[in-house]
Write an enzyme that holds these catalytic residues in place. Structure first.
Site, PDB file in Angstrom:
ATOM      1  CG  ASN B 403      -1.902   1.042   1.178  1.00  0.00           C
ATOM      2  OD1 ASN B 403      -1.959   2.019   0.236  1.00  0.00           O
ATOM      3  ND2 ASN B 403      -2.896   0.953   1.853  1.00  0.00           N
ATOM      4  CG  ASP B 404       1.410   3.182   3.818  1.00  0.00           C
ATOM      5  OD1 ASP B 404       0.230   3.561   3.171  1.00  0.00           O
ATOM      6  OD2 ASP B 404       1.761   3.206   4.914  1.00  0.00           O
TER       7      ASP B 404
END
Lengths: 97, 477
Positions: B403-404
């Site tokens: 994600n990040d």
């Protein structure tokens, strides 16, 4: 401050610099094995433990040393074995005909 | 045996021990150096372990060491426990294991320092200033390493919550702890030995380790593990100062240096300073801030979804695919399914590569180990700098449980907490498929624009489940 401590300080600082140089260019693929291998080496404390556990007379120092030997050996043996286990998984692509 | 002869023998043995240590120290450096390349790494590890064996054998020759039965017994017990642990551990649990080993090493070093000082209790003597400072440092570093590692272990294992634990005046409290350690240490140095004062400093050291790791979030564990690794080395060095053993000092310094280097690399990978990682309790606002933003955004941004059948077509007919594995993949134990998918894709002539972010996983290089376990050849794994320029010419980027590390906000949104963090530019590929359970935010608690991108397709579901479906669909192409 006495001379032996200063001499030891020299060894410590120089070994740190040498360590930085040797390790600086390790590729990310090997970071985990490097860490667990280095981790096993930190179990070198087992030498200190042997020295203080080696006394002739039973004492608290000796008992503490004996416990330290067990803990440090777990670190050493476990660390080296698990590093080896990881490293034997790293393979290049097998050449296919 | 008369006096002169025994002195002579003593000298021979003492010198022999020192020479043995010298050889062993050199072997450690050669071993670590060899660990730096995949081709020689296994040999390097073997050399290091030989160096350790040599150092231990040489130490046993010390004439002051007489208590062989106890020592060898303890070594046998420790070896057996260590071997079993190393054999049984899952590769996903590697960070916990290394954390635990760090703690044991730290504990051993602290015990050596404590044991050495204990010799002086009940006698009129006390160690000289240098010796006493060494003992106090050994207790402090070893104690912090032990309790800090145990907390890190518990967080990684899920025994206690990985979320940062904070309370009012936390920094002040910790500073007070450290000051009281130094006051106690100062009194021991100047006012002579006092057993309860010494026990107090041990207690404070242990408490400091707990307080140091508690406020650090689960996602920052790669940094913590590296730092504790470094500390375990420094603890060994301190123990070396205590017992006057140069071998301990050298090997400890080597480990200390490697831990620091990895810590710095990890911090760079997250674009954060070490102080920020240690003291900012990053990720604590995750739930509140994260979902709030998400709620507002999802309503006016559309998300494209894709099912495994269509996804398989996209992948199967692509020329090049880059797989971006994240911790979600590791948690789902999906690395074998990933490998199977890339095998199938290669069968169809697709070029498959893997993009590895420096902080993927829970310790430095963790993702590489997990993929290696699934028999992914290491020359297929690309570092961030190498793969980023290649995304533009990639047909499909397949993001699995990350994600990040693929959030374009790191490049564009100046107000974002992750702004400036180096990311894998999966959004630059011609198409991006993201396998993820939901649109939920990652560890940083930041909404991910990538999921709403023009070229992005979401495949909602568990990583393993989705990959298995993809594999069977690709097989039919």
């Amino acid at each position: 401050m006495n001379d032996p401590t200063i001499a030891a300080l020299f060894i410590f600082v120089l070994a740190s610099f040498a360590g930085f140089e040797v390790i600086n260019k390790v590729p990310p693929t090997l970071h985990t094995p490097l860490m667990s291998g280095a981790n096993a080496i930190s179990g070198i404390a087992v030498l200190g433990a042997i020295v203080i556990a080696g006394d002739r007379e039973p004492s608290i120092t000796m008992i503490l040393g004996a416990i330290a030997i067990v803990l440090a050996t777990i670190n050493v043996v476990g660390g080296f074995l698990v590093t080896d286990r990881m490293l034997q998984m790293f393979k290049k692509k097998e050449v296919k005909a | 045996m008369n006096g002169i002869e025994s002195t002579g023998l003593n000298n021979v043995i003492t010198n022999g021990i020192q020479i043995g240590y010298l050889v062993s120290a050199c072997l450690f450096f050669v071993g670590i150096k060899r660990l730096g390349s995949p081709a020689t790494a296994r040999q390097g590890n073997l050399i290091s372990s030989v160096a350790m064996l040599l150092a231990i054998v040489v130490t046993l020759l010390d004439l002051n060491v007489v208590n062989y039965v106890t020592i060898l017994g303890c070594i046998a017990i420790g070896s057996a426990i260590g071997a079993v642990m190393a054999q049984r551990v899952e590769m996903t649990a590697m960070p916990q294991l290394v954390g635990l080993f760090n703690g044991l090493g730290g504990a051993a070093s602290a015990l050596v320092a404590i044991g050495e000082l204990w010799r002086y209790f009940g006698t009129a003597n006390s160690p000289d200033t240098g010796g006493m400072i060494s003992i106090l440092l050994g207790v402090l570093i070893g104690g912090v390493t032990l309790s800090g590692s145990l907390i890190a272990f518990a967080k990684l294992q899920g025994t206690i919550s990985g979320a940062p634990v904070t309370f009012p005046f936390q920094q002040a409290f910790n500073a007070a702890l450290l000051v009281s350690f130094f006051v106690g240490g100062g009194l021991l140095l100047t006012g002579g030995l006092n057993q309860s004062m010494f026990l107090g400093t041990i207690g404070i050291s242990l408490l400091l380790g707990v307080m140091f790791v508690l406020p650090i979030g689960g996602g920052d564990m790669p940094v913590v593990i590296s730092l504790l690794n470094s500390l375990s080395g420094l603890a060994a060095s301190a123990a070396g100062f205590v017992v006057g053993n140069s071998m301990l000092i050298i090997a400890g310094a080597l480990v200390g240096a490697s831990g620091i280097i990895l810590t710095v690399i990890m911090c760079k990978g997250m674009n954060r300073s070490l102080t920020n990682v240690l003291f900012a309790a990053f990720g604590s606002g995750e739930s509140s801030a994260g979902t709030g933003v998400a709620g507002g955004k999802t309503t006016n941004q559309s998300v494209k979804t894709v099912d495994p059948e269509e996804g398989a077509m996209m992948l199967g007919y692509a020329r090049s695919v880059v797989i971006v594995p994240g911790y979600g993949m590791a948690v789902a134990q999906a690395q074998h399914a990933v490998r199977e998918l890339s095998d199938q894709l290669e069968r169809l002539g697709v070029e498959v590569r893997y993009a590895i972010h420096p902080v993927a996983g829970r310790m430095p290089g963790h993702m590489n180990v997990l993929l290696a376990e699934a028999n992914v050849p290491y020359d297929r794994l690309y570092d961030m700098e190498d793969i980023n320029p290649q995304f533009e010419t990639t047909d499909v980027a397949l993001v699995i449980g990350a994600n990040d590390v693929v959030n374009p906000a790191a490049r564009t949104a100046k107000d974002s907490p992750i702004y400036g963090m180096p990311i894998l530019e999966a959004d630059r590929a011609k198409h991006t498929i993201v396998i993820k359970r939901s649109l939920g935010t990652g560890f940083a608690g930041v909404e991910n624009e990538l999921f709403y991108g023009e070229k992005t397709m979401m495949m909602f579901g568990g990583a393993k489940d989705m990959l298995t479906k993809l594999v069977s669909e690709v097989k039919e192409l």
